[in-house]
Write an enzyme that holds these catalytic residues in place. Structure first.
Site, short mmCIF file in Angstrom:
data_model
loop_
_atom_site.label_atom_id
_atom_site.label_comp_id
_atom_site.label_asym_id
_atom_site.label_seq_id
_atom_site.Cartn_x
_atom_site.Cartn_y
_atom_site.Cartn_z
N PRO A 194 0.83 -1.22 0.00
CA PRO A 194 0.00 0.00 0.00
C PRO A 194 0.86 1.26 0.00
CG PRO A 194 0.01 -1.02 2.18
CD PRO A 194 0.72 -1.96 1.26
N SER A 254 6.96 -6.06 8.51
CA SER A 254 7.32 -4.83 7.81
C SER A 254 7.77 -3.79 8.81
CB SER A 254 6.08 -4.30 7.06
OG SER A 254 6.32 -3.03 6.49
N HIS A 285 7.78 -0.72 7.49
CA HIS A 285 7.24 0.40 6.71
C HIS A 285 8.32 0.96 5.77
CE1 HIS A 285 3.36 2.72 7.21
NE2 HIS A 285 3.94 3.44 6.30
N LYS A 329 -0.33 -5.66 9.50
CA LYS A 329 0.84 -5.12 8.78
C LYS A 329 1.69 -4.27 9.71
CE LYS A 329 2.29 -2.49 4.72
NZ LYS A 329 2.94 -1.26 5.20
N TYR A 355 -5.77 2.49 7.82
CA TYR A 355 -5.25 3.32 8.90
C TYR A 355 -6.46 3.77 9.69
CZ TYR A 355 -0.49 4.21 7.06
OH TYR A 355 0.80 4.11 6.64
N ASP A 405 7.84 -7.15 3.61
CA ASP A 405 8.33 -6.13 2.69
C ASP A 405 9.44 -5.33 3.34
OD1 ASP A 405 7.30 -3.93 4.17
OD2 ASP A 405 5.54 -3.71 2.90
N GLY A 406 10.12 -4.54 2.47
CA GLY A 406 11.23 -3.71 2.93
C GLY A 406 12.49 -4.00 2.14
N GLY A 407 12.69 -3.21 1.07
CA GLY A 407 13.93 -3.31 0.30
C GLY A 407 13.92 -4.32 -0.84
C1 LIG Z 1 5.50 6.63 -0.61
C2 LIG Z 1 5.07 5.56 0.36
C3 LIG Z 1 3.82 5.61 0.94
C4 LIG Z 1 3.40 4.60 1.81
N1 LIG Z 1 2.13 4.63 2.31
C5 LIG Z 1 1.69 3.59 3.07
C6 LIG Z 1 0.33 3.52 3.46
O1 LIG Z 1 -0.50 4.36 3.11
N2 LIG Z 1 -0.03 2.48 4.25
C7 LIG Z 1 0.85 1.50 4.65
O2 LIG Z 1 0.47 0.58 5.38
N3 LIG Z 1 2.14 1.54 4.26
C8 LIG Z 1 2.57 2.54 3.46
N4 LIG Z 1 3.87 2.55 3.03
C9 LIG Z 1 4.77 1.44 3.38
C10 LIG Z 1 4.69 0.35 2.29
O3 LIG Z 1 3.44 -0.26 2.29
C11 LIG Z 1 5.76 -0.73 2.51
O4 LIG Z 1 5.66 -1.24 3.82
C12 LIG Z 1 7.18 -0.26 2.24
O5 LIG Z 1 7.21 0.70 1.21
C13 LIG Z 1 8.06 -1.44 1.86
O6 LIG Z 1 9.37 -1.09 1.65
P1 LIG Z 1 9.98 -0.77 0.19
O7 LIG Z 1 9.48 0.57 -0.20
O8 LIG Z 1 11.46 -0.79 0.44
O9 LIG Z 1 9.52 -1.84 -0.76
C14 LIG Z 1 4.28 3.54 2.14
C15 LIG Z 1 5.55 3.49 1.54
C16 LIG Z 1 5.93 4.46 0.64
C17 LIG Z 1 7.28 4.34 -0.02
#
Ligand SMILES: Cc1cc2nc3c(=O)[nH]c(=O)nc-3n(C[C@H](O)[C@H](O)[C@H](O)COP(=O)(O)O)c2cc1C
Length: 356
Positions: free
Chosen positions: A78, A231, A233, A209, A130, A264-266
């Site tokens: 997301p 995660s 985030h 999450k 959220y 997730d993450g990276g």
């Molecule tokens: C620009 C941006 C906005 C995000 N917004 C949300 C969100 O609205 N809700 C949420 O649960 N996680 C949010 N995330 C976290 C992502 O869902 C995810 O956990 C994270 O991007 C994973 O790492 P990665 O970017 O290295 O793949 C956001 C991430 C980014 C980069």
């Protein structure tokens, strides 16, 4: 967009397409960005142990996530305010996921509306929540998500406060969802009891999450949560955490199959996906890479990005001596040292020189 040759190229084009403010929103993390860098570091610090002399003429890169078959075990994480990155917002992610054959997880704080996103594309979709209101507000939004046809719910629980993202602060730029938000304090007050309430209301496939510890993973499993989404985030919330893949490596042996694990993450490459699966995840999710692909080429760019990951998965599984994901075990990887510097994009080694 089909001419993109690798995801490294997609990120290079995204860098040129986005303004500095939006690039920093998408690409940055919290404070020293240590969690963010550790995400990559944890992935890079596993090496493969390949097997040879097996018939590798047929490879199946598909996975099963939340009971649904997906073309590759890579979901779309997301992303809030996605419309600032690409005009189609969450609808574009949903369309690309549907065209390719995977599942999108749709942020509750992106545009267009959750109904418009659900209506934009066929196929199973996860709604990410959220908490921004009281129990009546929660009831209303979950009712809307159910009626719109979302098949699963992801409750994000790593966001009691908004991470201190210094790139955004120095740019004096906030995403539209943060500028518009009300009721954020209610997110700070979520407890296990409210989680139970939300899960009972939803009455369907549910994931938590933002799980970041063995202790919370066990508490969730004991409360009957069937999917844990590990995660941090993307390093945008609490800084100085473990890399997400290292957290998965701690949680998976303790959970012992009692819950499905998503991480997730990276994650940026096919080999990254294979490492997470070898450690026990049913799938990974991509956040930033999804945003870069949309910025570089819209829906076509995102479909192409997923095709490139699929090609990498098939190639790496074939070279590893594994025909499909169900054959993978931790025996195929081993922790080792990381060669070279680690930053959030170190796996895209060409990026720096192409941009200067
Ligand atoms: C620009 C941006 C906005 C995000 N917004 C949300 C969100 O609205 N809700 C949420 O649960 N996680 C949010 N995330 C976290 C992502 O869902 C995810 O956990 C994270 O991007 C994973 O790492 P990665 O970017 O290295 O793949 C956001 C991430 C980014 C980069």
């Amino acid at each position: 967009m089909s001419e993109f040759t690798c995801n490294q190229e997609i990120v290079t084009v995204a860098r040129r397409s986005l303004t500095q403010d939006v690039w920093d929103y998408l690409t940055g993390g919290a404070e020293a960005e240590m969690t963010m860098r550790r995400n990559r570091h944890s992935i890079d610090s596993y090496a493969f142990i390949p097997r040879v002399l097996r018939d590798m003429s047929s490879i199946d890169p598909s996975g099963t996530v939340l009971g649904q078959k997906v073309r590759i075990p890579v979901l779309l994480a997301p992303i809030g305010s996605l419309q600032a990155i690409y005009a189609g917002g969450g609808a574009s992610s949903a369309k690309a996921a549907s065209r390719f054959g995977t599942m999108p997880i749709i942020s509750s704080i992106t545009e267009p509306s959750l109904e418009d996103i659900a209506g934009a594309a066929e196929g199973p979709k996860v709604f990410q929540l959220y908490v921004r209101g009281d129990r009546d507000w929660i009831k209303a939004i979950l009712g809307r998500a159910k009626s719109a046809g979302y098949t699963s719910l992801a409750l994000t629980v790593d966001s009691a406060y908004y991470g201190i993202r210094e790139r955004q602060l120095m740019n004096r730029w906030l995403p539209p969802s943060v500028q518009a938000q009300t009721g954020r304090h209610l997110q700070s007050a979520i407890t296990w009891e409210l989680m139970d309430y939300i899960r009972d209301l939803w009455q369907g496939s549910f994931m938590l999450k933002g799980v970041g510890s063995v202790a919370d993973a066990l508490m969730a499993v004991e409360r009957g949560v069937d999917t844990l989404y590990i995660s941090n985030h993307g390093g945008r919330q609490l800084d100085h955490c473990l890399g997400a893949l290292d957290t998965l490596a701690e949680i998976a042996p303790v959970v012992k199959g009692r819950a499905e694990l998503i991480v997730d993450g990276g994650f940026l490459r096919g080999t990254d996906v294979i490492k997470a699966t070898a450690l026990g995840a049913s799938s990974v999710a991509i956040g930033r890479l999804q945003g870069w692909a949309l910025a570089a080429g819209g829906e076509d760019g995102l479909v192409r990005c997923l095709e490139l990951i699929e090609r990498e998965i098939i190639n790496a599984l074939g070279l590893l001596g594994v025909n499909n994901f169900s054959q993978l075990t931790p025996d195929y990887i081993r922790k080792t040292e990381v060669v070279g510097p680690t930053h959030e994009l170190s796996t895209f080694y060409h990026l720096k020189e192409r941009l200067t």
